[in-house]
Write an enzyme that holds these catalytic residues in place. Structure first.
Site, PDB file in Angstrom:
ATOM      1  N   HIS A   1      17.425  -4.068  74.328  1.00 24.46           N
ATOM      2  CA  HIS A   1      18.329  -3.226  73.550  1.00 24.46           C
ATOM      3  C   HIS A   1      18.670  -1.918  74.260  1.00 24.46           C
ATOM      4  O   HIS A   1      19.794  -1.730  74.685  1.00 24.46           O
ATOM      5  CB  HIS A   1      17.687  -2.965  72.181  1.00 24.46           C
ATOM      6  CG  HIS A   1      18.612  -2.372  71.174  1.00 24.46           C
ATOM      7  ND1 HIS A   1      18.533  -2.657  69.827  1.00 24.46           N
ATOM      8  CD2 HIS A   1      19.631  -1.480  71.292  1.00 24.46           C
ATOM      9  CE1 HIS A   1      19.477  -1.982  69.173  1.00 24.46           C
ATOM     10  NE2 HIS A   1      20.140  -1.263  70.049  1.00 24.46           N
TER      11      HIS A   1
ATOM     12  N   TYR B   1       5.218  23.449  77.317  1.00 24.01           N
ATOM     13  CA  TYR B   1       5.969  23.576  78.570  1.00 24.01           C
ATOM     14  C   TYR B   1       7.428  23.939  78.324  1.00 24.01           C
ATOM     15  O   TYR B   1       8.110  23.321  77.502  1.00 24.01           O
ATOM     16  CB  TYR B   1       5.903  22.259  79.351  1.00 24.01           C
ATOM     17  CG  TYR B   1       6.777  22.219  80.579  1.00 24.01           C
ATOM     18  CD1 TYR B   1       6.395  22.873  81.738  1.00 24.01           C
ATOM     19  CD2 TYR B   1       7.982  21.528  80.571  1.00 24.01           C
ATOM     20  CE1 TYR B   1       7.188  22.842  82.864  1.00 24.01           C
ATOM     21  CE2 TYR B   1       8.780  21.488  81.694  1.00 24.01           C
ATOM     22  CZ  TYR B   1       8.397  22.147  82.837  1.00 24.01           C
ATOM     23  OH  TYR B   1       9.189  22.113  83.944  1.00 24.01           O
TER      24      TYR B   1
END
Length: 219
Positions: A158, A211
């Site tokens: 998919h 981060y």
């Protein structure tokens, strides 16, 4: 329609168009949504992104699944709904059929920790949700299970799926998944990929929790 809703509808459309501009999506495939109120706003089915107007974006009630507006929602609206139900922290969901991520998905090949950036998806690998017919609740549930502890996954035969606190973050992660998939395919052409040890990836995953974030930003 309040200004905030109108702005979010426009942002959903712009994100969908940006997927095509970045080359991770083609024509009308893929879909984009953003959490709003007690539900979410999602791209409609069957309309090219460049023709979309804010009124075309469909509101879906998360509790009832009822769609509101003149258009029908994306055929994958249930996949978005289950992602939001499974991950209350998700503010947006993006799905595409990008080339390399889809190629790996078609071969049921997860992306392991060959590069530390795999941790951007929330774990030490990017897993493949098992194949189910598109637009079905079975696919929605399979994708939601894959996103319980990850922010992105591949969908077998998919494409790929990513979530984020915002539309920008969901799109950025979807682009990163495609980049990692391309790199992984390339690395495999050079031989057996070398994998980062699990303890190091655990450290990297933890570092990715903050981060690149400025103090005022959400995850």
């Amino acid at each position: 329609m309040q200004d905030s809703e109108l702005e979010l509808r426009r942002a959903v459309i712009e994100t969908a168009r940006e997927m095509n501009r970045r080359g991770i999506n083609v024509n009308k495939s893929g879909n984009v949504s953003a959490r709003f109120g007690a539900g979410f706003l999602i791209t409609p089915t069957g309309i090219p992104y460049e023709r979309l107007e804010p009124a075309d974006v469909v509101y879906v009630d998360l509790e009832t699944g009822a769609a509101h507006g003149p258009r029908l929602p994306s055929s994958e609206w249930e996949m978005h709904a289950e992602a939001y139900r499974t991950r209350p922290d998700a503010g947006a969901v993006a799905h595409c059929h990008s080339c390399f991520a889809t190629a790996l998905a078609c071969q049921n090949m997860p992306i392991p920790a060959f590069h530390y950036m795999v941790a951007a998806a929330g774990g030490d690998s990017i897993e493949v949700a098992p194949y189910e017919t598109f637009g079905t609740r079975a696919l929605a549930l399979a994708a939601a299970r894959a996103l319980e502890k990850r922010n992105a996954c591949l969908l077998e035969h998919h494409g790929s799926l990513a979530l984020g606190a915002t539309l920008d973050k969901a799109l950025a992660l979807l682009v990163e998944v495609e980049n990692l998939a391309r790199q992984y395919v390339t690395v495999r052409s050079l031989g057996e990929p070398r994998i980062i040890p699990a303890d190091e990836m655990a450290r990297v995953v933890e570092k990715f929790r903050t981060y690149g974030r400025q103090p005022e930003e959400k995850k």
